[in-house]
Design a protein around this motif. Structure first.
Motif, PDB file in Angstrom:
ATOM      1  N   LEU A  80       0.404  -1.595   0.372  1.00  0.00           N
ATOM      2  CA  LEU A  80       0.107   0.242   0.027  1.00  0.00           C
ATOM      3  C   LEU A  80       0.668   1.773  -0.026  1.00  0.00           C
ATOM      4  N   GLY A  81       0.414   2.411  -1.109  1.00  0.00           N
ATOM      5  CA  GLY A  81       1.616   3.592  -1.413  1.00  0.00           C
ATOM      6  C   GLY A  81       0.903   4.527  -0.938  1.00  0.00           C
ATOM      7  N   THR A  82       0.115   4.793   0.765  1.00  0.00           N
ATOM      8  CA  THR A  82      -0.366   5.796   0.613  1.00  0.00           C
ATOM      9  C   THR A  82       0.503   7.676   0.525  1.00  0.00           C
ATOM     10  N   ILE A  83      -0.766   7.893  -0.013  1.00  0.00           N
ATOM     11  CA  ILE A  83      -0.138   9.455  -0.674  1.00  0.00           C
ATOM     12  C   ILE A  83      -0.196  10.283   0.792  1.00  0.00           C
ATOM     13  N   VAL A  92      16.988   3.130  -9.212  1.00  0.00           N
ATOM     14  CA  VAL A  92      16.137   4.258  -8.900  1.00  0.00           C
ATOM     15  C   VAL A  92      17.099   5.684  -7.995  1.00  0.00           C
ATOM     16  N   ASN A  93      16.243   6.617  -8.167  1.00  0.00           N
ATOM     17  CA  ASN A  93      17.333   7.654  -7.254  1.00  0.00           C
ATOM     18  C   ASN A  93      17.198   7.651  -6.190  1.00  0.00           C
ATOM     19  N   PHE A  94      18.174   6.853  -5.530  1.00  0.00           N
ATOM     20  CA  PHE A  94      18.096   6.032  -3.441  1.00  0.00           C
ATOM     21  C   PHE A  94      18.869   7.501  -2.959  1.00  0.00           C
ATOM     22  N   ILE A  95      18.312   7.959  -2.175  1.00  0.00           N
ATOM     23  CA  ILE A  95      19.195   9.672  -1.565  1.00  0.00           C
ATOM     24  C   ILE A  95      19.735   8.205   0.187  1.00  0.00           C
ATOM     25  N   GLY A  96      19.352   7.617   0.084  1.00  0.00           N
ATOM     26  CA  GLY A  96      19.270   6.714   2.352  1.00  0.00           C
ATOM     27  C   GLY A  96      18.932   6.746   2.431  1.00  0.00           C
ATOM     28  N   ASN A  97      19.247   6.864   3.468  1.00  0.00           N
ATOM     29  CA  ASN A  97      18.541   6.548   5.312  1.00  0.00           C
ATOM     30  C   ASN A  97      17.558   8.359   5.335  1.00  0.00           C
ATOM     31  N   ILE A  98      16.048   7.981   6.028  1.00  0.00           N
ATOM     32  CA  ILE A  98      15.752   9.234   6.117  1.00  0.00           C
ATOM     33  C   ILE A  98      14.423   8.935   7.835  1.00  0.00           C
ATOM     34  N   GLU A  99      14.883   9.662   8.388  1.00  0.00           N
ATOM     35  CA  GLU A  99      14.263   9.391  10.142  1.00  0.00           C
ATOM     36  C   GLU A  99      12.364  10.203   9.311  1.00  0.00           C
ATOM     37  N   GLY A 100      12.628  10.129  10.782  1.00  0.00           N
ATOM     38  CA  GLY A 100      10.735   9.972  10.830  1.00  0.00           C
ATOM     39  C   GLY A 100      10.744  11.930  10.896  1.00  0.00           C
ATOM     40  N   VAL A 135       6.089  -0.762  10.529  1.00  0.00           N
ATOM     41  CA  VAL A 135       6.786   1.132  10.896  1.00  0.00           C
ATOM     42  C   VAL A 135       5.349   1.544  10.135  1.00  0.00           C
ATOM     43  N   GLY A 136       4.590   1.766   8.869  1.00  0.00           N
ATOM     44  CA  GLY A 136       5.029   2.684   7.879  1.00  0.00           C
ATOM     45  C   GLY A 136       3.029   2.522   8.675  1.00  0.00           C
ATOM     46  N   ASN A 137       2.397   1.616   9.073  1.00  0.00           N
ATOM     47  CA  ASN A 137       1.238   2.002   9.242  1.00  0.00           C
ATOM     48  C   ASN A 137       1.240   2.465  10.641  1.00  0.00           C
ATOM     49  N   VAL A 138       2.298   2.365  11.804  1.00  0.00           N
ATOM     50  CA  VAL A 138       2.193   3.363  13.373  1.00  0.00           C
ATOM     51  C   VAL A 138       2.448   4.748  12.562  1.00  0.00           C
ATOM     52  N   VAL A 139       3.343   5.070  11.264  1.00  0.00           N
ATOM     53  CA  VAL A 139       3.605   6.457  11.201  1.00  0.00           C
ATOM     54  C   VAL A 139       2.400   6.642  10.656  1.00  0.00           C
ATOM     55  N   LEU A 140       1.675   6.252   9.451  1.00  0.00           N
ATOM     56  CA  LEU A 140       0.406   7.259   9.194  1.00  0.00           C
ATOM     57  C   LEU A 140      -0.707   7.347  10.308  1.00  0.00           C
ATOM     58  N   LYS A 141      -0.492   6.390  11.318  1.00  0.00           N
ATOM     59  CA  LYS A 141      -1.852   6.376  12.269  1.00  0.00           C
ATOM     60  C   LYS A 141      -1.351   7.549  12.698  1.00  0.00           C
ATOM     61  N   MET A 178       4.672   9.837  -1.094  1.00  0.00           N
ATOM     62  CA  MET A 178       4.608   8.484  -1.109  1.00  0.00           C
ATOM     63  C   MET A 178       5.216   8.094   0.203  1.00  0.00           C
ATOM     64  N   LEU A 179       4.021   7.102   0.967  1.00  0.00           N
ATOM     65  CA  LEU A 179       4.711   6.471   2.392  1.00  0.00           C
ATOM     66  C   LEU A 179       4.858   4.535   1.829  1.00  0.00           C
ATOM     67  N   ILE A 180       5.286   3.662   1.302  1.00  0.00           N
ATOM     68  CA  ILE A 180       4.994   2.376   1.532  1.00  0.00           C
ATOM     69  C   ILE A 180       6.395   1.486   1.795  1.00  0.00           C
ATOM     70  N   ASP A 181       5.684   0.779   3.044  1.00  0.00           N
ATOM     71  CA  ASP A 181       4.203   0.377   2.570  1.00  0.00           C
ATOM     72  C   ASP A 181       3.667   0.559   4.118  1.00  0.00           C
ATOM     73  N   ALA A 182       2.416   0.773   4.031  1.00  0.00           N
ATOM     74  CA  ALA A 182       1.695   1.665   5.189  1.00  0.00           C
ATOM     75  C   ALA A 182       0.446   0.064   5.449  1.00  0.00           C
TER      76      ALA A 182
END
Length: 336
Positions: free
Chosen positions: A126-129, A203-211, A228-234, A138-142
């Protein structure tokens, strides 16, 4: 183009799906197939005497899958459920894309068991916009896959890259992995191994990102496992409600604050629209052979309308073909 809409899914069904479908049939040059209990759907359609009858079809599906049922089992047992009928029609080529605001697990199961996966894709995601400070990201997987392997995350990134480029119009989407630090080597074994595989991914990979990077929009595709994605989304949804209530309370606190609100309300409304999930439609279930979109359960008519518009773009911009091409390219990179 024919869009299959689950008319019985969501908190505001059938009112929201029907109202949105009538508007879409008038404005988007699509044919809508409303799937659900025919008597209920036609009764709702009857409220719109001027709807384009040649652009809306009703297919009878007498059963529904509730949020309390085990999704995979319900999909196998309830052949007459609206989401199952929609998935069967999509598989048979009787529609170009499908949309449901109903049970998320049931839609995931229908997409996997009935519609099927793109060849080479291990797991759909699931790719949530998300509306961020730098536009839609996009956050994937959500939430579709809670236990993942590194190669799953890489495929999520590839699918998100194609979708954001083709549908949202970002030329070179920046793809990052959600982790606990920006430096290479930070994170658990899953993210560290995925990091290494992303280095050779197309892909244009930029490395790690934080919350903190999520709502700042510092990556166009933010990759993580579904837990992780669902926790972030909620968390984002909850924070949105808290901030919205706090702002409303400040502006209605006393006469002075009410007067002050008159001077800033234009800007507040502009910000509200920018951060409104309804403007971005639903979450595409990427990795299926045909376009499948999951709308938010609380979707009103505006959100459903934008999800239908999103489904049209999904089909028109050849996302699935783009994902297939990227997979081929990745295999070529491996064998080079």
């Amino acid at each position: 183009m024919k869009i299959l809409v689950d008319a019985m899914g969501g908190d505001h069904a059938p009112q929201a799906p029907v109202e949105a479908s009538v508007r879409a049939a008038k404005e988007l040059d699509v044919h809508i197939v409303l799937i659900g209990d025919e008597n209920i759907v036609r009764r709702e359609l009857g409220k719109y005497g001027d709807y384009p009858k040649d652009k809306i079809t009703v297919i009878h599906a007498p059963e529904m899958i509730s949020n309390h049922e085990e999704p995979a089992k319900a999909v196998r047992k309830k052949k007459g459920a609206s989401v199952v009928v929609a998935a069967q029609m999509l598989k048979a080529g009787e529609g170009d894309a499908m949309l449901s605001m109903g049970n998320t697990g049931a839609l995931l199961s229908a997409g996997l068991l009935i519609v099927g996966r793109i060849r080479g894709i291990l797991r759909p995601a699931l790719g949530t916009i998300l509306p961020t400070a730098k536009g839609p990201k996009m956050l994937i997987d959500a939430g579709a896959n809670t236990n993942c392997k590194p190669e799953n995350l890489v495929q999520f990134g590839i699918m998100g890259d194609v979708y954001m480029k083709n549908v949202i119009g970002i030329n070179e989407p920046r793809v990052g992995i959600m982790s606990i630090g920006e430096e290479e080597g930070k994170g658990d074994e899953l993210t560290k191994k995925a990091y290494e595989q992303f280095k050779t991914a197309p892909v244009n990979f930029i490395g790690n990102i934080e919350g903190r990077d999520v709502m700042e929009g510092n990556a166009d595709v933010m990759v993580c496992d579904g837990f992780v994605g669902n926790v972030v989304l909620k968390t984002i949804e909850g924070m949105g409600h808290v901030v919205g209530s706090a702002v409303k309370g400040l502006f209605t606190k006393n006469l002075k604050s009410k007067i002050g609100a008159l001077f800033v309300m234009g800007g507040v409304n502009e910000l509200k629209k920018m951060m409104d999930y309804r403007e971005y439609g639903g979450a595409p279930l990427l990795g299926c052979k045909k376009p499948v979109i999951k709308g938010h359960g609380a979707s009103d008519a505006l959100a459903v309308y934008n999800a239908i518009r999103q489904a049209k773009l999904f089909v028109a911009t050849s996302v699935i073909e783009g994902i297939t091409d990227k997979l081929v390219k990745m295999e070529e990179n491996k064998n080079a």
